[in-house]
Design a protein around this motif. Structure first.
Motif, PDB file in Angstrom:
ATOM      1  N   VAL A 239     -21.541  -6.912  26.228  1.00  0.00           N
ATOM      2  CA  VAL A 239     -22.734  -7.398  25.515  1.00  0.00           C
ATOM      3  C   VAL A 239     -24.184  -7.321  26.171  1.00  0.00           C
ATOM      4  O   VAL A 239     -25.265  -6.816  25.538  1.00  0.00           O
ATOM      5  CB  VAL A 239     -22.610  -8.663  24.575  1.00  0.00           C
ATOM      6  CG1 VAL A 239     -23.843  -9.184  24.072  1.00  0.00           C
ATOM      7  CG2 VAL A 239     -21.160  -8.976  23.896  1.00  0.00           C
ATOM      8  N   THR A 240     -24.201  -7.741  27.354  1.00  0.00           N
ATOM      9  CA  THR A 240     -25.445  -7.761  28.183  1.00  0.00           C
ATOM     10  C   THR A 240     -26.000  -6.312  28.729  1.00  0.00           C
ATOM     11  O   THR A 240     -27.137  -5.986  28.554  1.00  0.00           O
ATOM     12  CB  THR A 240     -25.159  -8.510  29.405  1.00  0.00           C
ATOM     13  OG1 THR A 240     -24.784  -9.932  29.049  1.00  0.00           O
ATOM     14  CG2 THR A 240     -26.470  -8.774  30.267  1.00  0.00           C
ATOM     15  N   MET A 241     -24.804  -5.586  29.014  1.00  0.00           N
ATOM     16  CA  MET A 241     -25.196  -4.078  29.176  1.00  0.00           C
ATOM     17  C   MET A 241     -25.745  -3.496  28.083  1.00  0.00           C
ATOM     18  O   MET A 241     -26.884  -2.813  28.134  1.00  0.00           O
ATOM     19  CB  MET A 241     -24.062  -3.487  29.564  1.00  0.00           C
ATOM     20  CG  MET A 241     -24.083  -1.958  30.291  1.00  0.00           C
ATOM     21  SD  MET A 241     -22.668  -1.297  31.009  1.00  0.00           S
ATOM     22  CE  MET A 241     -21.908  -0.775  29.353  1.00  0.00           C
ATOM     23  N   GLU A 242     -25.273  -3.612  26.899  1.00  0.00           N
ATOM     24  CA  GLU A 242     -25.658  -2.916  25.681  1.00  0.00           C
ATOM     25  C   GLU A 242     -27.001  -3.670  25.321  1.00  0.00           C
ATOM     26  O   GLU A 242     -27.781  -2.685  24.841  1.00  0.00           O
ATOM     27  CB  GLU A 242     -24.882  -3.238  24.436  1.00  0.00           C
ATOM     28  CG  GLU A 242     -25.125  -2.574  23.060  1.00  0.00           C
ATOM     29  CD  GLU A 242     -24.493  -2.781  21.974  1.00  0.00           C
ATOM     30  OE1 GLU A 242     -24.695  -2.286  20.945  1.00  0.00           O
ATOM     31  OE2 GLU A 242     -23.626  -3.580  22.199  1.00  0.00           O
ATOM     32  N   SER A 243     -27.183  -4.809  25.584  1.00  0.00           N
ATOM     33  CA  SER A 243     -28.550  -5.466  25.459  1.00  0.00           C
ATOM     34  C   SER A 243     -29.845  -4.762  26.129  1.00  0.00           C
ATOM     35  O   SER A 243     -30.677  -4.345  25.786  1.00  0.00           O
ATOM     36  CB  SER A 243     -28.607  -6.951  25.495  1.00  0.00           C
ATOM     37  OG  SER A 243     -29.984  -7.509  25.146  1.00  0.00           O
ATOM     38  N   ARG A 244     -29.368  -4.587  27.461  1.00  0.00           N
ATOM     39  CA  ARG A 244     -30.182  -3.988  28.452  1.00  0.00           C
ATOM     40  C   ARG A 244     -30.418  -2.566  28.282  1.00  0.00           C
ATOM     41  O   ARG A 244     -31.639  -2.084  28.260  1.00  0.00           O
ATOM     42  CB  ARG A 244     -29.556  -4.251  30.075  1.00  0.00           C
ATOM     43  CG  ARG A 244     -29.769  -5.734  30.484  1.00  0.00           C
ATOM     44  CD  ARG A 244     -29.319  -5.555  31.988  1.00  0.00           C
ATOM     45  NE  ARG A 244     -29.391  -7.036  32.241  1.00  0.00           N
ATOM     46  CZ  ARG A 244     -29.335  -7.572  33.834  1.00  0.00           C
ATOM     47  NH1 ARG A 244     -29.278  -6.531  34.612  1.00  0.00           N
ATOM     48  NH2 ARG A 244     -29.160  -8.637  33.961  1.00  0.00           N
ATOM     49  N   ALA A 245     -29.641  -1.649  27.840  1.00  0.00           N
ATOM     50  CA  ALA A 245     -29.905  -0.494  27.672  1.00  0.00           C
ATOM     51  C   ALA A 245     -30.661  -0.278  26.069  1.00  0.00           C
ATOM     52  O   ALA A 245     -31.701   0.353  26.295  1.00  0.00           O
ATOM     53  CB  ALA A 245     -28.552   0.102  27.166  1.00  0.00           C
ATOM     54  N   LYS A 246     -30.573  -1.210  25.131  1.00  0.00           N
ATOM     55  CA  LYS A 246     -31.169  -1.114  24.049  1.00  0.00           C
ATOM     56  C   LYS A 246     -32.703  -1.540  24.320  1.00  0.00           C
ATOM     57  O   LYS A 246     -33.763  -1.046  23.681  1.00  0.00           O
ATOM     58  CB  LYS A 246     -30.627  -2.023  23.047  1.00  0.00           C
ATOM     59  CG  LYS A 246     -31.175  -1.901  21.488  1.00  0.00           C
ATOM     60  CD  LYS A 246     -30.623  -2.910  20.551  1.00  0.00           C
ATOM     61  CE  LYS A 246     -31.250  -2.749  19.175  1.00  0.00           C
ATOM     62  NZ  LYS A 246     -32.681  -2.957  18.872  1.00  0.00           N
ATOM     63  N   ALA A 247     -32.783  -2.472  25.226  1.00  0.00           N
ATOM     64  CA  ALA A 247     -34.305  -2.761  25.590  1.00  0.00           C
ATOM     65  C   ALA A 247     -35.205  -1.525  26.122  1.00  0.00           C
ATOM     66  O   ALA A 247     -36.427  -1.383  25.594  1.00  0.00           O
ATOM     67  CB  ALA A 247     -34.126  -3.757  26.849  1.00  0.00           C
ATOM     68  N   ARG A 248     -34.585  -0.771  26.984  1.00  0.00           N
ATOM     69  CA  ARG A 248     -35.190   0.378  27.287  1.00  0.00           C
ATOM     70  C   ARG A 248     -35.522   1.303  26.269  1.00  0.00           C
ATOM     71  O   ARG A 248     -36.503   2.011  26.031  1.00  0.00           O
ATOM     72  CB  ARG A 248     -34.096   1.176  28.510  1.00  0.00           C
ATOM     73  CG  ARG A 248     -33.966   0.168  29.493  1.00  0.00           C
ATOM     74  CD  ARG A 248     -33.268   0.888  30.788  1.00  0.00           C
ATOM     75  NE  ARG A 248     -32.956  -0.054  31.821  1.00  0.00           N
ATOM     76  CZ  ARG A 248     -32.314   0.270  32.908  1.00  0.00           C
ATOM     77  NH1 ARG A 248     -32.205   1.698  33.239  1.00  0.00           N
ATOM     78  NH2 ARG A 248     -32.214  -0.495  33.787  1.00  0.00           N
ATOM     79  N   MET A 249     -34.605   1.472  25.183  1.00  0.00           N
ATOM     80  CA  MET A 249     -34.712   2.277  23.980  1.00  0.00           C
ATOM     81  C   MET A 249     -36.149   1.768  23.249  1.00  0.00           C
ATOM     82  O   MET A 249     -36.717   2.509  22.926  1.00  0.00           O
ATOM     83  CB  MET A 249     -33.477   2.563  23.366  1.00  0.00           C
ATOM     84  CG  MET A 249     -32.298   3.066  23.965  1.00  0.00           C
ATOM     85  SD  MET A 249     -32.557   4.684  24.599  1.00  0.00           S
ATOM     86  CE  MET A 249     -32.959   4.006  26.470  1.00  0.00           C
ATOM     87  N   ASP A 250     -35.794   0.677  22.986  1.00  0.00           N
ATOM     88  CA  ASP A 250     -36.872  -0.140  22.221  1.00  0.00           C
ATOM     89  C   ASP A 250     -38.330   0.180  22.608  1.00  0.00           C
ATOM     90  O   ASP A 250     -39.556   0.179  21.787  1.00  0.00           O
ATOM     91  CB  ASP A 250     -36.718  -1.502  21.986  1.00  0.00           C
ATOM     92  CG  ASP A 250     -35.729  -1.710  20.903  1.00  0.00           C
ATOM     93  OD1 ASP A 250     -34.927  -0.502  20.305  1.00  0.00           O
ATOM     94  OD2 ASP A 250     -35.146  -2.950  20.646  1.00  0.00           O
TER      95      ASP A 250
END
Length: 287
Positions: free
Chosen positions: A145-156
């Motif tokens: 969950v944390t990994m996905e959130s960090r990756a999504k932050a970069r995309m956003d």
């Protein structure tokens, strides 16, 4: 009393600077203000350093003491209202460091960014798959969950490059970031395709620092200089390292990083030659 501590935003930093200047103009020490308003000295310190957001009544007491004009009072109250709004990092504050969350907020309002990146592609230009592969190397390992959130932050964050008033990005990237295959051939091919596409934007300049440039002043680590539209918002530098990331302020430090960036871009390939190297690197990847 100060309000609940929140991640730093541009407006909160501007409000803190305003209150510090107003106190100094009134020739009052923090102890003087505390004695005449009842606000704790430690609270005053944290408010003026943008480490805490003042409550409305606290701000009102400070402005009354400083005998400000109606215009300044209105500006200060407006800044407080804006500071109450969640920044761009709000959705990710539980998954990223406080410093990185603050950086996300400042990047969203910056006029331009000058960035040097050592061994990886800059976050603003990463694909989701590449970002996930990089984040997956974090030690200790992160939960899914944390990994996905960090990756999504970069995309956003990438919306900063395509919004109506886009961020002006100038990147100098070490050749290692282009040559190192991260996540496998397919992932790296997709990442290089993204870089080639992004560099066609009018607001993006990318230069590659080739291996044969030899020793250079950026070997200590990656950094980003942010400049803002409003003169009231001074420049700052976000410095990344293996041990810790940090935000740096102060004219002398900003100037030092500015000089380093100028040296790096002078040593790097031109944008045109960098595009050629990117195309060569992409062609060399067998899928």
């Amino acid at each position: 009393m100060a309000g609940k501590r929140t991640t730093l935003t541009v407006r909160l930093r501007r409000l803190a600077a305003m209150l510090r200047e107003l106190r100094e103009s009134a020739q009052l020490s923090k102890e003087d203000v505390s004695a005449r308003t009842g606000i704790n000295v430690t609270t005053l310190y944290r408010i003026e350093m943008a480490q805490a957001r003042p409550q409305r009544r606290t701000l009102g007491a400070m402005l009354d003491l400083y005998q400000v004009s109606d215009k300044i009072r209105e500006e200060a109250l407006s800044l407080l209202t804006d500071a109450l709004k969640p920044g761009m990092s709000h959705a990710y504050e539980g998954a990223v460091s406080d410093v990185y969350a603050t950086y996300i907020n400042f990047e969203a309002e910056a006029l331009s960014a000058r960035q040097y990146q050592t061994s990886t592609v800059p976050g603003l230009l990463q694909t989701y798959e590449y970002a996930a592969a990089v984040i997956d190397t974090t030690m200790p390992r992160l939960d899914a969950v944390t990994m996905e959130s960090r990756a999504k932050a970069r995309m956003d964050r990438s919306v900063n490059l395509s919004k109506d008033d886009p961020l002006e990005l100038w990147v100098v990237m070490d050749e290692a970031a282009v040559r190192r295959v991260v996540g496998g051939s397919a992932v790296m091919a997709g990442q290089l395709d993204r870089l080639i596409t992004e560099t066609k934007r009018k607001n993006v300049i990318l230069q590659i620092l080739p291996f044969d440039a030899g020793a250079h002043p950026g070997m200590a680590g990656s950094f980003t200089l942010l400049d803002f539209r409003d003169p009231a918002d001074p420049e700052l530098v976000y410095v990344e390292s293996l041990a810790i990331d940090t935000l740096v302020e102060g004219h002398s430090e900003i100037r030092r990083f500015g000089v380093i960036f100028d040296q790096l871009r002078a040593m790097a390939l031109s944008p045109r030659d960098s595009a050629v190297l990117l195309a060569e690197a992409r062609a060399s990847i067998a899928q």
